[in-house]
Motif scaffolding. Sequence first.
Motif, PDB file in Angstrom:
ATOM      1  N   THR A  26       0.827  -1.208   0.000  1.00  0.00           N
ATOM      2  CA  THR A  26       0.000   0.000   0.000  1.00  0.00           C
ATOM      3  C   THR A  26       0.861   1.257   0.000  1.00  0.00           C
ATOM      4  OG1 THR A  26      -0.277   0.025   2.428  1.00  0.00           O
ATOM      5  CG2 THR A  26      -1.977  -1.125   1.116  1.00  0.00           C
ATOM      6  N   VAL A  27       2.023   1.214   0.664  1.00  0.00           N
ATOM      7  CA  VAL A  27       2.921   2.373   0.644  1.00  0.00           C
ATOM      8  C   VAL A  27       3.419   2.618  -0.783  1.00  0.00           C
ATOM      9  CG1 VAL A  27       5.132   3.309   1.448  1.00  0.00           C
ATOM     10  CG2 VAL A  27       3.603   2.144   3.063  1.00  0.00           C
ATOM     11  N   LEU A  28       3.860   1.567  -1.456  1.00  0.00           N
ATOM     12  CA  LEU A  28       4.330   1.706  -2.837  1.00  0.00           C
ATOM     13  C   LEU A  28       3.210   2.229  -3.734  1.00  0.00           C
ATOM     14  CD1 LEU A  28       6.454   1.377  -5.050  1.00  0.00           C
ATOM     15  CD2 LEU A  28       5.716  -1.015  -5.255  1.00  0.00           C
ATOM     16  N   ASN A  32       3.168   5.823  -5.738  1.00  0.00           N
ATOM     17  CA  ASN A  32       3.051   5.817  -7.199  1.00  0.00           C
ATOM     18  C   ASN A  32       1.867   6.640  -7.697  1.00  0.00           C
ATOM     19  OD1 ASN A  32       5.407   4.517  -7.937  1.00  0.00           O
ATOM     20  ND2 ASN A  32       4.486   2.473  -7.773  1.00  0.00           N
ATOM     21  N   VAL A  33       0.836   6.806  -6.872  1.00  0.00           N
ATOM     22  CA  VAL A  33      -0.276   7.699  -7.236  1.00  0.00           C
ATOM     23  C   VAL A  33       0.263   9.118  -7.417  1.00  0.00           C
ATOM     24  CG1 VAL A  33      -2.381   8.801  -6.361  1.00  0.00           C
ATOM     25  CG2 VAL A  33      -2.121   6.314  -6.209  1.00  0.00           C
ATOM     26  N   TYR A  34       1.073   9.572  -6.463  1.00  0.00           N
ATOM     27  CA  TYR A  34       1.647  10.913  -6.541  1.00  0.00           C
ATOM     28  C   TYR A  34       2.614  11.037  -7.714  1.00  0.00           C
ATOM     29  CZ  TYR A  34      -0.402  12.297  -2.083  1.00  0.00           C
ATOM     30  OH  TYR A  34      -1.282  12.611  -1.080  1.00  0.00           O
ATOM     31  N   ARG A  35       3.395   9.991  -7.971  1.00  0.00           N
ATOM     32  CA  ARG A  35       4.327  10.021  -9.103  1.00  0.00           C
ATOM     33  C   ARG A  35       3.572  10.104 -10.421  1.00  0.00           C
ATOM     34  NH1 ARG A  35       9.700   8.713  -8.318  1.00  0.00           N
ATOM     35  NH2 ARG A  35       9.856   7.724 -10.362  1.00  0.00           N
ATOM     36  N   ARG A  44       9.262   0.574  -8.423  1.00  0.00           N
ATOM     37  CA  ARG A  44       9.009  -0.873  -8.363  1.00  0.00           C
ATOM     38  C   ARG A  44       9.865  -1.472  -7.254  1.00  0.00           C
ATOM     39  NH1 ARG A  44      12.043  -0.275 -13.608  1.00  0.00           N
ATOM     40  NH2 ARG A  44      14.167  -0.684 -12.962  1.00  0.00           N
ATOM     41  N   PHE A  45       9.348  -2.551  -6.683  1.00  0.00           N
ATOM     42  CA  PHE A  45      10.117  -3.253  -5.654  1.00  0.00           C
ATOM     43  C   PHE A  45      11.352  -3.893  -6.269  1.00  0.00           C
ATOM     44  CE2 PHE A  45       5.987  -3.621  -3.313  1.00  0.00           C
ATOM     45  CZ  PHE A  45       6.384  -2.971  -2.163  1.00  0.00           C
ATOM     46  N   VAL A 144       7.965   2.902   9.434  1.00  0.00           N
ATOM     47  CA  VAL A 144       8.209   2.561   8.037  1.00  0.00           C
ATOM     48  C   VAL A 144       9.586   3.054   7.602  1.00  0.00           C
ATOM     49  CG1 VAL A 144       7.355   2.827   5.667  1.00  0.00           C
ATOM     50  CG2 VAL A 144       5.730   2.834   7.578  1.00  0.00           C
ATOM     51  N   VAL A 145      10.303   2.187   6.910  1.00  0.00           N
ATOM     52  CA  VAL A 145      11.556   2.537   6.240  1.00  0.00           C
ATOM     53  C   VAL A 145      11.337   2.323   4.749  1.00  0.00           C
ATOM     54  CG1 VAL A 145      13.959   1.870   5.828  1.00  0.00           C
ATOM     55  CG2 VAL A 145      13.047   1.850   8.162  1.00  0.00           C
ATOM     56  N   VAL A 146      11.632   3.351   3.961  1.00  0.00           N
ATOM     57  CA  VAL A 146      11.634   3.208   2.499  1.00  0.00           C
ATOM     58  C   VAL A 146      13.032   3.533   2.017  1.00  0.00           C
ATOM     59  CG1 VAL A 146      10.692   3.985   0.287  1.00  0.00           C
ATOM     60  CG2 VAL A 146       9.208   3.898   2.295  1.00  0.00           C
ATOM     61  N   MET A 147      13.641   2.574   1.336  1.00  0.00           N
ATOM     62  CA  MET A 147      14.932   2.773   0.687  1.00  0.00           C
ATOM     63  C   MET A 147      14.653   2.963  -0.807  1.00  0.00           C
ATOM     64  SD  MET A 147      17.015   2.478   3.263  1.00  0.00           S
ATOM     65  CE  MET A 147      18.599   2.443   2.471  1.00  0.00           C
TER      66      MET A 147
END
Length: 166
Positions: A26-28, A32-35, A44-45, A144-147
């Motif tokens: 859901t975070v991805l 991606n909605v904003y992108r 992409r993962f 949450v951590v996003v790399m």
Amino acid sequence: MSRLTLAALLLAFATPLFAADITPDTVLSEMNVYRAKQGLAPLRFDPRLVHAADDRMHDMEDLEYWSHDAPDGRSPFVWLKPRGYDFRFAGENLATGFETVELLVEGWMESPGHRANILSADYDDVGIAVIDGSTTHRATGKSVVVMFGRTRISSRLPVASSQRSN
């Protein structure tokens, strides 16, 4: 039951029905909605970044800190190389205490540095780690951590070299 009471009950119980739980997927999707609104390719993962984000989260849990830099001064990007991710660009977003993905990503979009990472054309790939609570104490919500990253060899066109943390 009065209309006002009924409306209040519906509002109180309707909000959670429309809010999405915070998961890597859901975070991805929300980022991606904003992108997409900016005409950017979706992130992409990448399994190497997923493992690096997990490693990063475990380190913060083990050492009980929440920061872009570890107490011993290590950068968040040290987790990429051991996982075989040879990056040209890398960034990190952290968040804690959020209950829904909409509020989480909206919060990032209101922060210039976090927003820049989400909307950067420099990034192709992400790894996302999510835990219940906090790495430093008992808490509600998720951490949450996003790399973010782009490898040295990428199928997308390069933009500019950088490393960012937010």
